[in-house]
Design a protein around this motif. Structure first.
Motif, short mmCIF file in Angstrom:
data_model
loop_
_atom_site.label_atom_id
_atom_site.label_comp_id
_atom_site.label_asym_id
_atom_site.label_seq_id
_atom_site.Cartn_x
_atom_site.Cartn_y
_atom_site.Cartn_z
N LEU A 1 1.04 9.81 4.35
CA LEU A 1 0.26 8.75 3.73
C LEU A 1 0.81 7.35 3.98
O LEU A 1 0.51 6.43 3.23
CB LEU A 1 0.18 9.00 2.21
CG LEU A 1 -0.47 10.31 1.76
CD1 LEU A 1 -0.51 10.40 0.24
CD2 LEU A 1 -1.86 10.46 2.34
N THR A 2 1.59 7.18 5.03
CA THR A 2 2.14 5.86 5.34
C THR A 2 1.02 4.82 5.39
O THR A 2 0.03 4.99 6.11
CB THR A 2 2.84 5.88 6.71
OG1 THR A 2 3.80 6.92 6.74
CG2 THR A 2 3.52 4.55 6.98
N GLY A 3 1.15 3.76 4.59
CA GLY A 3 0.17 2.69 4.59
C GLY A 3 -1.05 2.93 3.74
O GLY A 3 -2.00 2.14 3.76
N TRP A 4 -1.08 4.02 2.93
CA TRP A 4 -2.30 4.36 2.19
C TRP A 4 -2.66 3.33 1.13
O TRP A 4 -3.82 3.24 0.71
CB TRP A 4 -2.17 5.76 1.59
CG TRP A 4 -1.21 5.88 0.43
CD1 TRP A 4 0.09 5.54 0.42
CD2 TRP A 4 -1.49 6.39 -0.86
NE1 TRP A 4 0.67 5.82 -0.80
CE2 TRP A 4 -0.30 6.35 -1.61
CE3 TRP A 4 -2.63 6.91 -1.48
CZ2 TRP A 4 -0.21 6.78 -2.93
CZ3 TRP A 4 -2.55 7.35 -2.79
CH2 TRP A 4 -1.35 7.28 -3.50
N LEU A 5 -1.68 2.55 0.66
CA LEU A 5 -1.97 1.56 -0.37
C LEU A 5 -1.86 0.13 0.17
O LEU A 5 -1.74 -0.82 -0.60
CB LEU A 5 -1.00 1.73 -1.55
CG LEU A 5 -1.11 3.04 -2.34
CD1 LEU A 5 0.00 3.14 -3.37
CD2 LEU A 5 -2.48 3.16 -3.00
N SER A 6 -1.93 0.00 1.50
CA SER A 6 -1.68 -1.31 2.10
C SER A 6 -2.75 -2.34 1.76
O SER A 6 -2.51 -3.54 1.85
CB SER A 6 -1.58 -1.17 3.62
OG SER A 6 -2.78 -0.63 4.16
N LYS A 7 -3.93 -1.90 1.35
CA LYS A 7 -5.01 -2.84 1.05
C LYS A 7 -5.07 -3.22 -0.42
O LYS A 7 -5.98 -3.92 -0.85
CB LYS A 7 -6.36 -2.26 1.48
CG LYS A 7 -6.54 -2.18 2.99
CD LYS A 7 -7.96 -1.79 3.36
CE LYS A 7 -8.14 -1.78 4.87
NZ LYS A 7 -9.53 -1.41 5.26
#
Length: 621
Positions: free
Chosen positions: A347-353
């Motif tokens: 899930l790398t980057g799953w909350l980046s937004k």
């Protein structure tokens, strides 16, 4: 004369008349139909003894055929067929069923005491029958009906089947009969793919399934049959788990359609789990807009369930786009989700937004009902980096009731943990602060963990449980750990952090007062004799201590006398001290030394296995 005495001592003791009588009654009860009224006339003391002699079939027959007048009027209950029974003696029958269950499946542990042990027994028995049938049905040579598969003599013997009867002619030897007789007791089942056929739906037509585990289902035929079974139990099924399945578009749409209850306008599922399965037929999804209909349908369907309590997608090769979409839909959903497990994915980057600005600008509304109810979040093993920890910090703010957070096996490093420290500080002031934190194998250094422990030691309401195992910290962390031990921490895992002898020495010196510890893991730290000295001090200061894991610490054999000396004067509640993997020979003297320390008939001190001394723990990568 001496020879006669020795012969008499060696001769087996003759069974008592009472025992022989009970054995005769046990045998005749299974054969005769008119014996139950006679048994009911027995004195209560003898009746109670008979219950302990009866096999499952005998116990079931006696309970089913006992005249209504012989049940003392302490209230009513109902048997498998829905017939009303008085329950004056019900608790004695229930105890007898419990004994039979524990004898047959001693390895099964129930976290809560079942109310109906007869139901539990026959459910577990039918599961054993189905597992055995699956082993036959999977063979290429099998070409017949599932229900006609013969049950082994070993399983039949467990329930009281008499070996001298003809297996091939007795209906008890067929799977269909066991399904007919005991299917009504079944609430939870695990089905292999070969049993996901239409015939199984017929075999289990009397079951009232509440929980279903499906394993290795891949074909459309299996999916169709599974959908029928789900529809058959639509009003009662609340838990569904898929293991090693291939959830293609047809699979997902069929299952969602079967679970949909038109009277509710949604589904009844409370616990949904997908483990070690494939959610997409395509290879790798490269963009959020490319998400397949499988993913979109499944997430949308689940998030509309008003009863959804726990959701698990584990070890299923899910990526950041799946995680982001799932998180967004859960925030907007109306269910009261309490447990979310996304472990073992990528899930790398799953909350980046996620928007880190003002609450009004946030991508996720702060008053989201679903995440307000979330209490357990498992993100273990998702390849999360330090930037993901920063994003997670903001996401956690919309989980005000979170009690347990597991981000182990993610290389977030010291920068990642520093990003989360301010969050831990903030939530400690709330009425429901975080209680459990797992940070195993996160590439943390001594500096990062000291900063964390420093902060945790000052919280108004400290953690109950912390794991920082398998991070290379060294002995320098010992002082901060000793200070942290003085909080109300109850469960602590510091296994494999490289304390060494000097670290244990510093920990021992740092313990000053009474500790609240209940469980501690100090394994794989190469502490040698200092490990035993620390343990001695710890056991003296932690009166509530129940379990210690001190395995693989290179402790010499003289450590055992130090530990045993402390155990002799200890007034605590210790139930287990694990010393496996330490380098001393397995000697009778050691076994004798620890023999007096027992809890409920089980040894408290677990010694190294024979030969374990030759294989010390290797903590090097």
């Amino acid at each position: 004369m001496q020879r006669v005495n020795r012969v008499n001592q060696m001769a087996p003791k003759a069974p008592s008349l009472l025992f022989l009588t009970m054995e005769v009654l046990k045998t005749e009860l299974l054969r005769e139909d008119d014996l139950v009224p006679v048994i009911c006339q027995m004195p209560l003391e003898l009746f109670d003894i008979l219950l302990t002699h009866l096999p499952p079939l005998g116990l079931q027959k006696l309970k089913r055929e006992m005249p209504f007048d012989y049940w003392n009027d302490y209230g009513s209950t109902y048997d498998c067929s829905g017939n009303e029974k008085k329950r004056g003696r019900m608790w004695k029958f229930n105890t007898a069923w419990k004994i039979l269950f524990k004898k047959r499946w001693p390895q099964i542990v129930h976290h809560t005491e079942p109310n109906d042990w007869e139901q539990m027994y026959w459910e577990a028995h039918l599961q054993s029958c189905l597992d055995e049938a699956a082993e036959v049905a999977v063979l290429p040579s099998f070409d017949g009906f599932i229900g006609d598969i013969k049950i082994s003599g070993a399983l039949l013997k467990h329930i009281g089947y008499e070996e001298q009867m003809n297996h091939s002619t007795c209906e008890y030897s067929m799977l269909y009969h066991h399904c007919q007789q005991f299917g009504c007791y079944t609430r939870s089942l695990r089905l292999q793919n070969v049993l996901c056929v239409d015939e199984t739906c017929q075999l289990l037509k009397n079951s009232v399934l509440q929980s279903l585990i499906i394993v290795w289902v891949r074909s459309k035929r299996q999916v169709n049959s599974l959908s029928k079974l789900i529809s058959q139990n639509l009003e009662t099924l609340t838990s569904l788990e898929f293991r090693h399945c291939k959830l293609c578009a047809f699979f997902v749409h069929s299952i969602c359609r079967a679970l949909y209850d038109t009277s509710l306008g949604t589904h009844r599922i409370r616990h949904f789990s997908i483990t070690a399965s494939s959610l997409n037929e395509n290879s790798i999804i490269s963009h959020e807009s490319s998400l397949s209909s499988v993913t979109l349908k499944l997430i949308s369907f689940l998030s509309t369930g008003r009863s959804l309590h726990s959701l698990k997608f584990s070890d299923s090769h899910l990526d950041q786009f799946f995680g982001r979409l799932l998180f967004r839909d859960l925030v907007e959903a109306s269910c009261g989700l309490s447990i979310l497990d996304l472990s073992g994915n990528n899930l790398t980057g799953w909350l980046s937004k996620i928007n880190r600005g003002s609450p009004s600008d946030s991508l996720f509304p702060l008053q989201a009902k679903t995440l307000q109810s979330l209490r357990f979040l498992n993100l273990r093993g998702n390849n999360l980096r330090k930037v993901d920890a920063e994003d997670l910090r903001y996401a956690l703010l919309i989980m005000p009731n979170l009690e347990s957070l597991d981000i182990s096996d993610n290389p977030i490093e010291d920068d990642g943990i520093r990003s989360l420290i301010s969050y831990f500080n903030q939530v400690s002031e709330k009425s429901h602060p975080l209680a459990k934190l797992n940070l195993e194998n996160c590439d943390l250094s001594c500096d990062g963990v000291i900063a964390l422990l420093d902060m945790l030691s000052k919280l108004r309401k400290p953690l109950n449980s912390l794991s920082i195992a398998d991070n290379v910290l060294g002995s320098q962390v010992a002082s901060a750990l000793a200070k942290f031990l003085d909080t109300s921490i109850q469960v602590l895992n510091i296994g494999g952090i490289g304390l060494g002898s000097s670290g244990f020495r510093a920990l021992e010196a740092g313990i000053q007062g009474e500790l609240k510890l209940v469980n501690i893991d100090i394994s794989k730290n190469r502490g040698g004799l200092e490990t035993a000295k620390f343990l001695s001090k710890l056991m003296s200061c932690a009166s509530e201590l129940v379990e210690v894991n001190a395995g693989y610490n290179l402790m010499p054999s003289e450590s055992l006398s130090i530990i045993c000396s402390t155990l002799k004067v200890s007034k605590g509640h210790l139930q287990r001290v694990d010393l496996m993997g330490n380098n001393w020979d397995h000697q009778p003297a050691h076994v004798h030394m620890v023999a007096e320390f027992q809890h409920k008939g089980q040894p408290i001190v677990i010694l190294p296995s024979p030969g374990a001394a030759d294989v010390p723990y290797d903590g090097d990568p």
